[in-house]
Design a protein around this motif. Structure first.
Motif, PDB file in Angstrom:
ATOM      1  N   THR A  58      42.881  36.938  47.346  1.00 58.77           N
ATOM      2  CA  THR A  58      42.591  38.320  47.739  1.00 58.77           C
ATOM      3  C   THR A  58      42.695  38.491  49.246  1.00 58.77           C
ATOM      4  O   THR A  58      43.274  39.468  49.739  1.00 58.77           O
ATOM      5  CB  THR A  58      41.177  38.719  47.260  1.00 58.77           C
ATOM      6  N   VAL A  59      42.132  37.552  49.992  1.00 56.22           N
ATOM      7  CA  VAL A  59      42.185  37.617  51.458  1.00 56.22           C
ATOM      8  C   VAL A  59      43.622  37.540  51.950  1.00 56.22           C
ATOM      9  O   VAL A  59      44.045  38.308  52.832  1.00 56.22           O
ATOM     10  CB  VAL A  59      41.341  36.476  52.072  1.00 56.22           C
ATOM     11  N   LEU A  60      44.404  36.639  51.376  1.00 56.46           N
ATOM     12  CA  LEU A  60      45.795  36.476  51.806  1.00 56.46           C
ATOM     13  C   LEU A  60      46.628  37.708  51.490  1.00 56.46           C
ATOM     14  O   LEU A  60      47.534  38.070  52.251  1.00 56.46           O
ATOM     15  CB  LEU A  60      46.400  35.241  51.150  1.00 56.46           C
ATOM     16  N   ARG A  61      46.338  38.374  50.375  1.00 54.97           N
ATOM     17  CA  ARG A  61      47.045  39.622  50.076  1.00 54.97           C
ATOM     18  C   ARG A  61      46.700  40.689  51.111  1.00 54.97           C
ATOM     19  O   ARG A  61      47.554  41.497  51.499  1.00 54.97           O
ATOM     20  CB  ARG A  61      46.695  40.110  48.674  1.00 54.97           C
ATOM     21  N   GLY A 114      48.230  47.245  45.584  1.00 54.36           N
ATOM     22  CA  GLY A 114      48.153  47.041  44.147  1.00 54.36           C
ATOM     23  C   GLY A 114      46.722  46.976  43.669  1.00 54.36           C
ATOM     24  O   GLY A 114      45.805  46.758  44.446  1.00 54.36           O
ATOM     25  N   PHE A 115      46.525  47.197  42.357  1.00 50.47           N
ATOM     26  CA  PHE A 115      45.188  47.099  41.788  1.00 50.47           C
ATOM     27  C   PHE A 115      44.660  45.682  41.981  1.00 50.47           C
ATOM     28  O   PHE A 115      45.293  44.713  41.549  1.00 50.47           O
ATOM     29  CB  PHE A 115      45.208  47.433  40.296  1.00 50.47           C
ATOM     30  N   TRP A 116      43.485  45.566  42.600  1.00 52.48           N
ATOM     31  CA  TRP A 116      42.938  44.241  42.874  1.00 52.48           C
ATOM     32  C   TRP A 116      42.685  43.465  41.593  1.00 52.48           C
ATOM     33  O   TRP A 116      43.046  42.280  41.481  1.00 52.48           O
ATOM     34  CB  TRP A 116      41.633  44.352  43.662  1.00 52.48           C
ATOM     35  N   GLY A 117      42.075  44.090  40.587  1.00 50.23           N
ATOM     36  CA  GLY A 117      41.699  43.384  39.373  1.00 50.23           C
ATOM     37  C   GLY A 117      42.878  42.769  38.654  1.00 50.23           C
ATOM     38  O   GLY A 117      42.824  41.625  38.186  1.00 50.23           O
ATOM     39  N   MET A 118      43.978  43.504  38.540  1.00 50.48           N
ATOM     40  CA  MET A 118      45.166  43.008  37.842  1.00 50.48           C
ATOM     41  C   MET A 118      45.741  41.796  38.558  1.00 50.48           C
ATOM     42  O   MET A 118      46.070  40.781  37.939  1.00 50.48           O
ATOM     43  CB  MET A 118      46.213  44.119  37.749  1.00 50.48           C
ATOM     44  N   ARG A 164      43.390  38.652  38.271  1.00 52.78           N
ATOM     45  CA  ARG A 164      43.446  37.966  36.972  1.00 52.78           C
ATOM     46  C   ARG A 164      44.702  37.108  36.847  1.00 52.78           C
ATOM     47  O   ARG A 164      44.656  35.980  36.349  1.00 52.78           O
ATOM     48  CB  ARG A 164      43.381  38.985  35.835  1.00 52.78           C
ATOM     49  N   LYS A 165      45.839  37.641  37.285  1.00 52.88           N
ATOM     50  CA  LYS A 165      47.080  36.872  37.223  1.00 52.88           C
ATOM     51  C   LYS A 165      46.991  35.612  38.091  1.00 52.88           C
ATOM     52  O   LYS A 165      47.390  34.526  37.667  1.00 52.88           O
ATOM     53  CB  LYS A 165      48.253  37.742  37.676  1.00 52.88           C
ATOM     54  N   ALA A 166      46.494  35.783  39.302  1.00 56.20           N
ATOM     55  CA  ALA A 166      46.369  34.638  40.205  1.00 56.20           C
ATOM     56  C   ALA A 166      45.363  33.626  39.665  1.00 56.20           C
ATOM     57  O   ALA A 166      45.579  32.408  39.762  1.00 56.20           O
ATOM     58  CB  ALA A 166      45.955  35.117  41.596  1.00 56.20           C
ATOM     59  N   TRP A 167      44.269  34.109  39.083  1.00 57.97           N
ATOM     60  CA  TRP A 167      43.237  33.218  38.541  1.00 57.97           C
ATOM     61  C   TRP A 167      43.793  32.356  37.409  1.00 57.97           C
ATOM     62  O   TRP A 167      43.561  31.141  37.366  1.00 57.97           O
ATOM     63  CB  TRP A 167      42.052  34.043  38.053  1.00 57.97           C
ATOM     64  N   LYS A 168      44.538  32.973  36.509  1.00 55.24           N
ATOM     65  CA  LYS A 168      45.133  32.217  35.396  1.00 55.24           C
ATOM     66  C   LYS A 168      46.159  31.212  35.909  1.00 55.24           C
ATOM     67  O   LYS A 168      46.235  30.081  35.417  1.00 55.24           O
ATOM     68  CB  LYS A 168      45.787  33.185  34.404  1.00 55.24           C
ATOM     69  N   THR A 190      40.068  23.405  53.982  1.00 54.90           N
ATOM     70  CA  THR A 190      40.393  24.694  54.577  1.00 54.90           C
ATOM     71  C   THR A 190      41.886  24.989  54.486  1.00 54.90           C
ATOM     72  O   THR A 190      42.291  26.138  54.255  1.00 54.90           O
ATOM     73  CB  THR A 190      39.949  24.725  56.052  1.00 54.90           C
ATOM     74  N   TRP A 191      42.716  23.958  54.650  1.00 55.00           N
ATOM     75  CA  TRP A 191      44.162  24.129  54.514  1.00 55.00           C
ATOM     76  C   TRP A 191      44.609  24.075  53.061  1.00 55.00           C
ATOM     77  O   TRP A 191      45.636  24.672  52.693  1.00 55.00           O
ATOM     78  CB  TRP A 191      44.900  23.041  55.295  1.00 55.00           C
ATOM     79  N   ALA A 192      43.878  23.369  52.208  1.00 53.37           N
ATOM     80  CA  ALA A 192      44.304  23.185  50.814  1.00 53.37           C
ATOM     81  C   ALA A 192      44.099  24.434  49.972  1.00 53.37           C
ATOM     82  O   ALA A 192      44.951  24.776  49.138  1.00 53.37           O
ATOM     83  CB  ALA A 192      43.543  22.005  50.193  1.00 53.37           C
ATOM     84  N   VAL A 193      42.976  25.120  50.162  1.00 56.10           N
ATOM     85  CA  VAL A 193      42.666  26.283  49.328  1.00 56.10           C
ATOM     86  C   VAL A 193      43.750  27.359  49.396  1.00 56.10           C
ATOM     87  O   VAL A 193      44.199  27.853  48.348  1.00 56.10           O
ATOM     88  CB  VAL A 193      41.275  26.848  49.690  1.00 56.10           C
ATOM     89  N   PRO A 194      44.216  27.761  50.581  1.00 51.11           N
ATOM     90  CA  PRO A 194      45.290  28.761  50.594  1.00 51.11           C
ATOM     91  C   PRO A 194      46.595  28.259  49.986  1.00 51.11           C
ATOM     92  O   PRO A 194      47.350  29.051  49.406  1.00 51.11           O
ATOM     93  CB  PRO A 194      45.471  29.077  52.086  1.00 51.11           C
ATOM     94  N   GLN A 195      46.874  26.952  50.066  1.00 52.56           N
ATOM     95  CA  GLN A 195      48.081  26.423  49.426  1.00 52.56           C
ATOM     96  C   GLN A 195      47.987  26.527  47.909  1.00 52.56           C
ATOM     97  O   GLN A 195      48.972  26.855  47.238  1.00 52.56           O
ATOM     98  CB  GLN A 195      48.293  24.963  49.830  1.00 52.56           C
ATOM     99  N   ILE A 196      46.811  26.254  47.349  1.00 54.70           N
ATOM    100  CA  ILE A 196      46.621  26.400  45.905  1.00 54.70           C
ATOM    101  C   ILE A 196      46.813  27.854  45.493  1.00 54.70           C
ATOM    102  O   ILE A 196      47.410  28.147  44.449  1.00 54.70           O
ATOM    103  CB  ILE A 196      45.220  25.902  45.494  1.00 54.70           C
ATOM    104  N   ALA A 197      46.329  28.772  46.327  1.00 60.00           N
ATOM    105  CA  ALA A 197      46.460  30.196  46.018  1.00 60.00           C
ATOM    106  C   ALA A 197      47.895  30.687  46.133  1.00 60.00           C
ATOM    107  O   ALA A 197      48.307  31.586  45.400  1.00 60.00           O
ATOM    108  CB  ALA A 197      45.556  31.011  46.952  1.00 60.00           C
TER     109      ALA A 197
END
Length: 273
Positions: free
Chosen positions: A89-92, A99-103, A106-110, A160-167
């Motif tokens: 969400t932060v990177l977006r 775009g709708f945040w919820g949609m 959910r896609k990114a979470w899955k 700190t560097w890994a989390v945004p790469q996973i996202a």
């Protein structure tokens, strides 16, 4: 009133994007524009992190390492998919994506769930164990304490560097961790700033408890992550060409949509004849 005229959240087409700012001005710009998504993702992460927090609390008050081995490890796996969701969400917001945040969430979470859960198992145990050991260092030499602090700083740097790469990307976890070590070494100043923000924020939450409970409810993970990722975004983008790749993907999607519309139009014309 212009100070608050940007509270529009993440709507279907997004708010009108003003000229990008820098520093704290940019952070405030993202907060006011994307508050809905930041609060939503932050609340989900804050709630699911309670398993980890409670486990660490019992570990410290009972001096029982079992709570770290079981509770923190499990709690990390439960919370990390939502923490990665906060990063997404932060990177977006940093990329000015509408775009709708919820949609999108959910896609990114899955998409990121499996890898983020595995990373959460590792990070949950590691951070819990390091904190437990640091708080139980009695009659230890200065050298041992310094080594433990250095290990904690390195762990936070890598995470700190890994989390945004996973996202952002679909890479093997080992490659992500290696990338994180390399990026930490290549950008020491930005890494130190991000680690300092993280440490100061969470130490403040611990020291001021229970008064910090309200701050945790409001700001939980999204506020420090916004500051950290705003600091790290430029080197991440330069290292992995994120913006260019996303632009190419969006252009490809638009071309496919236009082709589909043209095919539908040609089919309808044929039926009419």
């Amino acid at each position: 009133m212009g100070f608050f005229n940007n509270f529009n959240g993440m709507g279907p087409e997004g708010a009108q994007v003003p000229e990008p700012k820098t520093g704290l001005g940019r952070v405030w710009q993202i907060i006011t524009r994307d508050m809905l998504g930041l609060l939503g993702s932050g609340i989900l992460a804050g709630i699911t992190a309670l398993v980890y927090i409670v486990s660490l609390f019992f570990a410290m008050t009972s001096h029982g390492l079992i709570f770290v081995l079981v509770g923190c490890t499990l709690g990390g796996a439960i919370a990390m998919p939502q923490i990665v969701g906060v990063a997404d969400t932060v990177l977006r917001g940093i990329r000015n994506e509408a775009g709708f945040w919820g949609m999108r969430y959910r896609k990114a979470w899955k998409r990121n769930f499996k890898q983020s859960a595995v990373f959460g198992l590792i990070a949950g145990f590691l951070f819990g164990f390091q904190y437990f050991m640091l708080m139980h260092t009695r009659n230890q030499g200065l050298f041992i304490v310094v080594l433990m602090l250095a290990g904690a700083v390195i762990s936070i740097s890598v995470a700190t560097w890994a989390v945004p790469q996973i996202a952002l990307m679909e890479l093997p976890l080992g490659r992500i961790l290696l990338n994180s070590l390399v990026l930490s070494a290549q950008h020491p100043i930005k890494t130190i700033i991000a680690v300092a923000v993280t440490l100061v924020y969470w130490l403040f939450m611990v020291v001021t408890y229970p008064f910090s409970t309200l701050l945790y409810v409001l700001f939980n993970f999204w506020l420090p992550m916004l500051i950290c990722l705003q600091t790290l975004w430029k080197p991440i983008d330069e290292a992995f060409n994120i913006k260019e790749s996303i632009d190419e993907l969006n252009a490809k999607k638009r071309a496919e949509e236009k082709a589909a519309e043209a095919a539908d139009s040609a089919g309808n014309d044929g039926e009419e004849e």
